[in-house]
Motif scaffolding. Sequence first.
Motif, mmCIF file in Angstrom:
data_model
loop_
_atom_site.group_PDB
_atom_site.id
_atom_site.type_symbol
_atom_site.label_atom_id
_atom_site.label_comp_id
_atom_site.label_asym_id
_atom_site.label_seq_id
_atom_site.Cartn_x
_atom_site.Cartn_y
_atom_site.Cartn_z
ATOM 1 N N ALA A 1 35.311 51.185 44.726
ATOM 2 C CA ALA A 1 36.471 50.735 43.902
ATOM 3 C C ALA A 1 35.662 49.952 42.566
ATOM 4 O O ALA A 1 36.428 50.079 41.425
ATOM 5 N N GLY A 2 34.715 49.384 43.028
ATOM 6 C CA GLY A 2 34.046 48.709 41.949
ATOM 7 C C GLY A 2 33.345 49.728 40.897
ATOM 8 O O GLY A 2 33.342 49.437 39.649
ATOM 9 N N LEU A 3 32.886 50.772 41.426
ATOM 10 C CA LEU A 3 32.394 51.996 40.673
ATOM 11 C C LEU A 3 33.756 52.420 39.560
ATOM 12 O O LEU A 3 33.417 52.738 38.348
ATOM 13 N N GLU A 4 34.688 52.466 40.103
ATOM 14 C CA GLU A 4 35.886 52.817 39.310
ATOM 15 C C GLU A 4 36.439 51.833 38.527
ATOM 16 O O GLU A 4 36.802 52.174 37.307
ATOM 17 N N ARG A 5 36.157 50.736 38.624
ATOM 18 C CA ARG A 5 36.336 49.398 37.707
ATOM 19 C C ARG A 5 35.699 49.630 36.565
ATOM 20 O O ARG A 5 35.815 49.600 35.342
ATOM 21 N N ALA B 1 36.429 52.563 34.432
ATOM 22 C CA ALA B 1 37.659 52.554 33.577
ATOM 23 C C ALA B 1 37.114 51.809 32.390
ATOM 24 O O ALA B 1 37.767 51.817 31.525
ATOM 25 N N GLY B 2 35.889 50.871 32.529
ATOM 26 C CA GLY B 2 35.599 50.174 31.446
ATOM 27 C C GLY B 2 35.062 51.056 30.233
ATOM 28 O O GLY B 2 34.995 50.815 28.878
ATOM 29 N N TRP B 3 34.972 52.411 30.491
ATOM 30 C CA TRP B 3 34.562 53.268 29.504
ATOM 31 C C TRP B 3 35.750 53.441 28.471
ATOM 32 O O TRP B 3 35.467 53.822 27.272
ATOM 33 N N VAL B 4 37.115 53.318 28.783
ATOM 34 C CA VAL B 4 38.125 53.519 28.044
ATOM 35 C C VAL B 4 38.409 52.194 27.775
ATOM 36 O O VAL B 4 38.826 52.006 26.539
ATOM 37 N N LEU B 5 38.457 51.406 28.456
ATOM 38 C CA LEU B 5 39.045 49.959 27.989
ATOM 39 C C LEU B 5 38.033 49.056 27.267
ATOM 40 O O LEU B 5 38.679 48.109 26.841
ATOM 41 N N GLY B 6 36.781 49.394 27.127
ATOM 42 C CA GLY B 6 35.985 48.620 26.653
ATOM 43 C C GLY B 6 35.240 47.827 27.354
ATOM 44 O O GLY B 6 34.100 46.995 26.993
ATOM 45 N N LYS B 7 35.636 47.350 28.631
ATOM 46 C CA LYS B 7 34.984 46.466 29.650
ATOM 47 C C LYS B 7 35.616 46.801 30.880
ATOM 48 O O LYS B 7 36.733 47.266 31.121
ATOM 49 N N ALA B 8 34.859 46.344 31.811
ATOM 50 C CA ALA B 8 35.077 46.716 33.140
ATOM 51 C C ALA B 8 36.163 45.786 34.118
ATOM 52 O O ALA B 8 36.420 44.637 33.047
ATOM 53 N N ILE B 9 36.956 46.344 34.526
ATOM 54 C CA ILE B 9 38.172 45.569 35.142
ATOM 55 C C ILE B 9 37.578 44.501 36.303
ATOM 56 O O ILE B 9 36.675 44.794 36.840
ATOM 57 N N GLU B 10 38.231 43.473 35.984
ATOM 58 C CA GLU B 10 37.543 42.163 36.854
ATOM 59 C C GLU B 10 38.011 42.484 38.321
ATOM 60 O O GLU B 10 39.061 42.853 38.711
ATOM 61 N N PRO B 11 36.861 42.055 39.066
ATOM 62 C CA PRO B 11 37.156 42.381 40.463
ATOM 63 C C PRO B 11 38.485 41.360 41.050
ATOM 64 O O PRO B 11 38.374 40.161 40.656
ATOM 65 N N PRO B 12 39.230 41.775 41.911
ATOM 66 C CA PRO B 12 40.267 40.826 42.505
ATOM 67 C C PRO B 12 39.960 40.015 43.670
ATOM 68 O O PRO B 12 41.198 39.472 43.969
ATOM 69 N N TYR B 13 38.761 40.253 44.298
ATOM 70 C CA TYR B 13 38.591 39.767 45.557
ATOM 71 C C TYR B 13 38.514 38.502 45.651
ATOM 72 O O TYR B 13 38.155 37.616 44.815
ATOM 73 N N VAL B 14 39.066 37.927 46.824
ATOM 74 C CA VAL B 14 38.764 36.281 47.256
ATOM 75 C C VAL B 14 37.755 36.582 48.417
ATOM 76 O O VAL B 14 37.914 37.518 49.355
ATOM 77 N N ALA C 1 43.001 45.868 39.206
ATOM 78 C CA ALA C 1 43.033 44.723 38.443
ATOM 79 C C ALA C 1 43.614 43.454 39.391
ATOM 80 O O ALA C 1 44.227 43.673 40.275
ATOM 81 N N PRO C 2 42.989 42.151 39.225
ATOM 82 C CA PRO C 2 43.346 41.154 39.906
ATOM 83 C C PRO C 2 45.102 40.972 39.840
ATOM 84 O O PRO C 2 45.827 40.996 38.648
ATOM 85 N N GLY C 3 45.541 40.687 40.978
ATOM 86 C CA GLY C 3 47.106 40.419 40.936
ATOM 87 C C GLY C 3 47.526 39.022 41.133
ATOM 88 O O GLY C 3 46.679 38.149 41.122
#
Length: 402
Positions: A51-55, A58-71, A185-187
């Motif tokens: 999932a981290g690789l997918e985040r 996704a940054g290739w399109v968004l301009g930055k990687a999606i922030e990890p949502p983990y606790v 993304a973090p929820g």
Amino acid sequence: MALAYLAGGIVAGPVGLLWSVAAVLGVAVLAITQLGGPAFLGAAWVTRRLAGLERRRAGWVLGKAIEPPYVGLRGDTLRRRVTAAGTQPATWRDLAWLVLLFPLGLGLGIAAVVASAVSIGMLTAPLWAWAVPNPRAPFPVKPLMTTTGGRFSLVLLGLVLVPLAAWLIRLMARLEVTAARALLAPGEHRRLVEEAERLARTRARVVDAQAAELRRIERDLHDGAQARIVAAGMTLALAARKLRGAESPAAPDVDTARRQLDEALAELRRLVRGIHPPILTDRGLHAALAALAADSPMPVVIRGDPDLRFPAAVESAAYFVAAEGLANAAKHSGAGAGAIELCRTPAAVSIAVEDDGRGGADPAGSGLEGLRRRVEALDGTLTVDSPPGGPTRLRAEFPCAS
């Protein structure tokens, strides 16, 4: 980058689906064995890496990687870490995305590659169309592919289709990355956990500041007002000695003033101990408990390591739990003996006060309710076990990581 993102889904989709199926089946089979917990944590770890690789992708399109949502996986046992991982929504949202990525990534990736290939093929038709003659091709494919004019017509048509293909590819990339952001993304869970941690840090700072202020007040009373009262008492004692044997009408007044100063000093000392006992700061909780036991009218046994020290707020709250427990035992239960047990685990500090009295203590009483508020201010718990006939056991536990 949108094309690269969509094309990457052609590979990422099948990989994600294969891993999801393998992980679910593997964990399900091992769940009935002692390897179930480690298998689940291992599968969750790999799923998070994918999932981290997918985040990042996704940054290739968004301009930055999606922030990890983990606790963080808190827990001092395997069972607690498994529970912590299993109760995080992000764990299951990662898995859901890897499953969804197969139809979404594969379908949109193939569509993007085909659209790009068709556009590029039209633009380069004069370079390659002559090499694939097909006299049986239907109209209008035959004239477009087999004649020079038709090939250059394909170039013109490609120039028209390239912007449309680029727009379509960007649209499909936004569609896929929107779905990825919705799941990866973090929820709300992460936001609530972070807010709770922030409030806990703020409360800890407030509690520490309050404890420091109480220690300052105790020190000022001990070194200031108490010292001056002692000095005044000594002065009155000297005056009383000089007046002894003399027929002075002031002698009784001096004696009265001395008694009043002694009472004021005793009351001030009780006040200081009620705010923050000096011995608690100087020698620690175990020594303060020993002083409590020595002042108790019944014999009290203390169990625990005398060298342990804890945060000031925890020591203060634990001291007052013991003080209230011993006071209640002496005043109300008719106890003949008591015990204080101080324990430390990697994650908590607990103190228990027990007496052999007649029991029946009211957990909702004002004294115990005040103790409960003091303990709960530190995220602790207070339990009272006092059946009729006794014994009474008062136990407080405070989180206190090593």
